[in-house]
Scaffold this motif. Structure first.
Motif: not given
Length: 344
Positions: A185-200, A202-208
């Motif tokens: 089943k879906p489970a959280k496995t970690g975090t990654r610093l990515v551009p904000g637009r990749l996780v919905g 867009p106004r944030r340059s980077n999101v963890l």
């Protein structure tokens, strides 16, 4: 003159006893010590399938693409010993665009692992620069003498164990093994610093962002005697979510099914068949044969020894002291006249 048992009867009896002693030694001493995870291995298994992955050049997820997973396991003979098996494992995930990869680091995903297991039980041993720390009963192989029950499988992407359910038998390239399945089943496995637009966002340059993992289905078929995996299929899904969200925003990797290629299946079946045949020879065929042949030889030798003793006994009864002529008694050939005194 007293006779002894013939050399042939003693040889047959001795050989029979030797084989009768050898039979249980092969089954109860030699075979258990032959059931050890090998350390001098160098094997490559290849999975192929189709699915989606995040293309870093296009900065978007592309779909319906060929995917290849290549895993190479090498035994570290120097660090292994009689009790522990040390395997170094390299796994890469590639679309067609990165094959053949001149350097595994050019792959879509690339991992290095170091597995240390008990050579008898297949349980993890936490030593020798093990990476990652893992638990469970099965991962790269199952324990020897696989049972018709559930097993605890280590999912390295999840970073936790998953129960495998026994699903009967299945033939792979004509060779029968035990089939096990599982879902993750879906489970959280970690975090990654990515551009904000990749996780919905867009106004944030980077999101963890949160990394999530699931598996549509795991299917493993293991050789009953050796525990070698002769077929494997997985359905990995890796995604990114905004912090605290329950919605997948970007798909990093997704495939309903990636499975052993035909070539890998044949190679694994051949290895499993060879190893299983050797163990069967040591643990079943030779002990049974030695016991049967030893019993026959021991019986034959024993019979010949008894017959020799009876023959000795019969000879003594016919020519024994009770039936021998008196050394000082009258001879049957002496005439009466020879016993009379001379008249001359």
């Amino acid at each position: 003159m007293r006779r002894t048992a013939s050399p042939l009867s003693l040889i047959l009896l001795g050989l029979g006893v030797f084989l009768l002693v050898l039979a249980p030694m092969l089954a109860w001493y030699v075979e258990p010590r032959a059931k050890r995870t090998p350390v001098d291995i160098d094997t490559i298994t290849v999975f192929k399938g189709t699915g989606s992955y995040f293309d870093t050049d296009k900065i978007k997820t592309v779909h319906d693409k060929n995917l290849t997973i290549t895993r190479q396991a090498r035994g570290d003979v120097d660090d292994s010993d009689d009790e522990h098996a040390v395997w170094d494992v390299v796994t890469s995930v590639d679309p067609d665009s990165s094959l053949p990869a001149a350097d595994p680091h050019d792959s879509l995903q690339f991992t290095t692992e170091r597995w240390v297991t008990d050579r008898k039980t297949n349980r993890p041993v936490h030593c020798c620069d093990e990476k990652p720390y893992f638990e469970g009963e099965a991962y790269l192989k199952f324990p020897f003498d696989v049972q018709k029950r559930s097993y605890i499988w280590w999912d390295n992407t999840l970073g936790a164990t998953v129960p495998l359910t026994f699903r009967g038998t299945k033939k792979i390239q004509g060779y029968e093994g035990y089939r096990f399945t599982a879902k993750v089943k879906p489970a959280k496995t970690g975090t990654r610093l990515v551009p904000g637009r990749l996780v919905g966002q867009p106004r944030r340059s980077n999101v963890l962002a949160e990394e999530w993992y699931a598996n549509h289905g795991v299917e493993l078929v293991a050789d009953k005697r050796t525990g070698r995996i002769i077929y494997a299929a997985i359905g990995p899904r890796k995604t990114l979510r905004a912090p605290g969200s329950d919605k997948d925003e970007t798909v990093l990797l997704d495939s309903k099914r990636i499975a052993f290629t035909t070539k890998t299946q044949k190679a694994q079946v051949e290895l499993a068949d060879d190893d299983s045949s050797r163990l069967e020879l040591i643990g079943v065929t030779l002990p049974v044969g030695a016991a049967v042949l030893g019993g026959l030889l021991a019986i034959a030798g024993g019979v010949l020894v008894l017959r020799g003793r009876r023959s000795d006994s019969g000879t003594q009864g016919t020519n024994g002291p009770g039936n021998a002529a008196e050394p000082n008694g009258p001879s049957g050939d002496t005439s009466p006249t020879t016993l009379q005194p001379s008249t001359m």
